[in-house]
Design an enzyme around this catalytic site. Structure first.
Site, PDB file in Angstrom:
ATOM      1  N   GLU A  58       0.836  -1.205   0.000  1.00 53.29           N
ATOM      2  CA  GLU A  58       0.000   0.000   0.000  1.00 53.29           C
ATOM      3  C   GLU A  58       0.869   1.253   0.000  1.00 53.29           C
ATOM      4  O   GLU A  58       0.601   2.219  -0.726  1.00 53.29           O
ATOM      5  CB  GLU A  58      -0.937   0.009   1.206  1.00 53.29           C
ATOM      6  CG  GLU A  58      -1.885   1.215   1.203  1.00 53.29           C
ATOM      7  CD  GLU A  58      -2.581   1.448   2.530  1.00 53.29           C
ATOM      8  OE1 GLU A  58      -3.774   1.801   2.525  1.00 53.29           O
ATOM      9  OE2 GLU A  58      -1.918   1.289   3.589  1.00 53.29           O
ATOM     10  N   TRP A  80      -8.302  -1.715  -0.112  1.00 50.83           N
ATOM     11  CA  TRP A  80      -9.193  -0.670  -0.630  1.00 50.83           C
ATOM     12  C   TRP A  80     -10.342  -1.224  -1.475  1.00 50.83           C
ATOM     13  O   TRP A  80     -11.094  -0.453  -2.078  1.00 50.83           O
ATOM     14  CB  TRP A  80      -8.380   0.325  -1.460  1.00 50.83           C
ATOM     15  CG  TRP A  80      -7.516   1.235  -0.643  1.00 50.83           C
ATOM     16  CD1 TRP A  80      -6.255   0.991  -0.188  1.00 50.83           C
ATOM     17  CD2 TRP A  80      -7.857   2.545  -0.185  1.00 50.83           C
ATOM     18  NE1 TRP A  80      -5.783   2.058   0.523  1.00 50.83           N
ATOM     19  CE2 TRP A  80      -6.737   3.037   0.537  1.00 50.83           C
ATOM     20  CE3 TRP A  80      -8.979   3.369  -0.328  1.00 50.83           C
ATOM     21  CZ2 TRP A  80      -6.726   4.300   1.130  1.00 50.83           C
ATOM     22  CZ3 TRP A  80      -8.962   4.628   0.261  1.00 50.83           C
ATOM     23  CH2 TRP A  80      -7.848   5.082   0.978  1.00 50.83           C
ATOM     24  N   TYR A 144      -4.587   9.529  -1.458  1.00 48.12           N
ATOM     25  CA  TYR A 144      -3.233   9.829  -0.986  1.00 48.12           C
ATOM     26  C   TYR A 144      -2.191   9.984  -2.088  1.00 48.12           C
ATOM     27  O   TYR A 144      -1.435  10.961  -2.110  1.00 48.12           O
ATOM     28  CB  TYR A 144      -2.776   8.730  -0.018  1.00 48.12           C
ATOM     29  CG  TYR A 144      -3.601   8.633   1.230  1.00 48.12           C
ATOM     30  CD1 TYR A 144      -3.390   9.489   2.304  1.00 48.12           C
ATOM     31  CD2 TYR A 144      -4.609   7.670   1.345  1.00 48.12           C
ATOM     32  CE1 TYR A 144      -4.155   9.403   3.463  1.00 48.12           C
ATOM     33  CE2 TYR A 144      -5.373   7.573   2.501  1.00 48.12           C
ATOM     34  CZ  TYR A 144      -5.148   8.446   3.554  1.00 48.12           C
ATOM     35  OH  TYR A 144      -5.906   8.356   4.691  1.00 48.12           O
ATOM     36  N   CYS A 196      -7.524   9.866   6.239  1.00 50.25           N
ATOM     37  CA  CYS A 196      -7.488   9.762   7.699  1.00 50.25           C
ATOM     38  C   CYS A 196      -6.135  10.242   8.215  1.00 50.25           C
ATOM     39  O   CYS A 196      -6.062  11.005   9.171  1.00 50.25           O
ATOM     40  CB  CYS A 196      -7.739   8.318   8.138  1.00 50.25           C
ATOM     41  SG  CYS A 196      -9.400   7.733   7.763  1.00 50.25           S
ATOM     42  N   ARG A 216      -6.384  12.367  11.592  1.00 53.20           N
ATOM     43  CA  ARG A 216      -7.643  12.953  12.087  1.00 53.20           C
ATOM     44  C   ARG A 216      -8.540  11.895  12.713  1.00 53.20           C
ATOM     45  O   ARG A 216      -9.329  12.179  13.614  1.00 53.20           O
ATOM     46  CB  ARG A 216      -8.396  13.646  10.957  1.00 53.20           C
ATOM     47  CG  ARG A 216      -8.898  12.705   9.878  1.00 53.20           C
ATOM     48  CD  ARG A 216      -9.848  13.338   8.881  1.00 53.20           C
ATOM     49  NE  ARG A 216     -10.267  12.370   7.875  1.00 53.20           N
ATOM     50  CZ  ARG A 216     -11.305  11.554   8.008  1.00 53.20           C
ATOM     51  NH1 ARG A 216     -12.048  11.590   9.092  1.00 53.20           N
ATOM     52  NH2 ARG A 216     -11.613  10.689   7.048  1.00 53.20           N
ATOM     53  N   SER A 217      -8.455  10.647  12.208  1.00 46.55           N
ATOM     54  CA  SER A 217      -9.353   9.584  12.625  1.00 46.55           C
ATOM     55  C   SER A 217      -8.596   8.267  12.585  1.00 46.55           C
ATOM     56  O   SER A 217      -7.949   7.958  11.586  1.00 46.55           O
ATOM     57  CB  SER A 217     -10.564   9.529  11.670  1.00 46.55           C
ATOM     58  OG  SER A 217     -11.380   8.413  11.928  1.00 46.55           O
ATOM     59  N   GLY A 218      -8.674   7.506  13.676  1.00 47.65           N
ATOM     60  CA  GLY A 218      -7.920   6.259  13.731  1.00 47.65           C
ATOM     61  C   GLY A 218      -8.717   5.109  14.306  1.00 47.65           C
ATOM     62  O   GLY A 218      -9.164   5.164  15.468  1.00 47.65           O
ATOM     63  N   ASP A 219      -8.921   4.063  13.495  1.00 48.38           N
ATOM     64  CA  ASP A 219      -9.525   2.798  13.924  1.00 48.38           C
ATOM     65  C   ASP A 219      -8.442   2.045  14.691  1.00 48.38           C
ATOM     66  O   ASP A 219      -7.524   1.487  14.098  1.00 48.38           O
ATOM     67  CB  ASP A 219      -9.983   2.044  12.671  1.00 48.38           C
ATOM     68  CG  ASP A 219     -10.388   0.602  12.923  1.00 48.38           C
ATOM     69  OD1 ASP A 219     -10.287   0.130  14.071  1.00 48.38           O
ATOM     70  OD2 ASP A 219     -10.788  -0.070  11.950  1.00 48.38           O
ATOM     71  N   ASN A 227      -1.047   1.961  10.188  1.00 49.13           N
ATOM     72  CA  ASN A 227      -0.529   3.318  10.033  1.00 49.13           C
ATOM     73  C   ASN A 227       0.824   3.487  10.710  1.00 49.13           C
ATOM     74  O   ASN A 227       1.728   4.122  10.158  1.00 49.13           O
ATOM     75  CB  ASN A 227      -1.525   4.332  10.605  1.00 49.13           C
ATOM     76  CG  ASN A 227      -2.909   4.227  10.004  1.00 49.13           C
ATOM     77  OD1 ASN A 227      -3.909   4.245  10.731  1.00 49.13           O
ATOM     78  ND2 ASN A 227      -3.007   4.093   8.688  1.00 49.13           N
TER      79      ASN A 227
END
Length: 313
Positions: A58, A80, A144, A196, A216-219, A227
């Site tokens: 990725e 994806w 991205y 994200c 900004r947002s993290g699972d 990440n």
């Protein structure tokens, strides 16, 4: 990786129940930071097996400036797929079974999941074998890779942010402007998923290269381990090209959340003890942009078994 486990525990204990875009529901907490010294080992979670091959392919996809999932499918990477699949099943070209809310329905309805899996397999085959179909439905918009390598200017020209920041590190290492942004407000509507991990900054000191990411947002269960490893790998790659040693990776997260259908998995992971971190070896010449999968080697990764969990789409 104890600090990652500590964050999971903190969000479980102190987080707030919130609704979310996917309809799944989360336990959420705002504003957290972790710091990993890359000299202590490569920060890949060991309390469950994390598929490093997917992380690396990725990242290479981002670096290529690619925004079509065809390359990922060629690498047997399905990170994806759901977002591109959604573009197809919501288009006028799609005439198959109803795929409304396929993400949630496939988790709750075994019969529907069989139908969904069959349609997804068809979709992947068409992407790989039909160039026209891949061009129309494999494209994820200005995600991205586009922002990193071809940020659009008002003049119609583009900016290769990643190439420019690498040159800046080489030529002006003390600059405070070694920044790459994926958050382009004008392009958000044309993205399958707004970024994200929105912005990262490099920092040079004492012959070492460090990187800080703002996400900004993290699972926390599924996404954050990817990440952490992805940006640690990027830091290693850029450091090598710039004749620097890897320093630290600092991970700053806005909305850190655990999906409500990941609670059992999180508790299982928290019951495990971390193991020794693996190490990373890059075997190519000092050039980020020519790096291929065969140039990236993870050594002595011996984690606990994997823990499966559904992806919220």
């Amino acid at each position: 990786m104890q600090q990652y486990l500590n964050l999971l525990q903190k969000v479980l204990k102190d987080g707030t129940e919130k609704s979310d875009r996917t309809g799944t529901g989360t336990i959420s907490s705002f504003g957290h930071q972790m710091k990993f010294d890359l000299s202590e080992g490569f920060p890949l979670v060991t309390t469950k097996r994390v598929p490093f091959r997917l992380i690396a392919s990725e990242l290479l996809w981002f670096i290529k400036g690619d925004t079509n999932i065809k390359y990922l499918l060629q690498q047997n990477n399905h990170i994806w797929d759901e977002w591109a699949f959604q573009n197809w099943v919501e288009s006028d070209s799609y005439d198959g079974p109803d795929m409304t809310d396929f993400g949630l329905r496939s988790q709750k309805d075994a019969e529907f999941k069989k139908i969904y899996d069959k349609q997804m397999e068809l979709f992947r085959t068409l992407i790989l074998e039909d160039e026209h179909f891949a061009k129309e439905f494999g494209e994820l918009g200005d995600v991205y890779g586009k922002q990193w390598r071809a940020w659009s200017k008002s003049t119609g020209e583009t900016i290769d942010q990643l190439k420019e920041v690498i040159q800046s590190i080489k030529n002006n290492p003390d600059s405070r402007r070694h920044i790459v942004s994926a958050w382009n407000p004008e392009d958000i509507p044309s993205m399958a998923l707004p970024p994200c991990h929105t912005l990262f900054q490099f920092y040079v000191a004492d012959g070492k290269l460090s990187c800080q990411l703002y996400q900004r947002s993290g699972d926390l269960f599924l996404g954050i381990p990817f990440n952490i490893a992805s940006y640690a790998l990027l830091t290693h790659m850029v450091a090598k090209e710039c004749n620097l040693e890897p320093g630290s990776f600092i991970h700053t997260i806005g909305d850190a959340h655990i999906y409500s259908n990941h609670l059992n998995q999180v508790n299982e992971q928290l019951s495990r003890q971390p193991k020794e971190l693996p190490t990373l070896k890059l075997t190519n010449e000092q050039d980020v942009f020519s790096t291929q999968m065969e140039h990236i080697e993870l050594i002595n990764y011996n984690p606990h078994p994997s823990i499966k969990a559904p992806v919220a789409v």
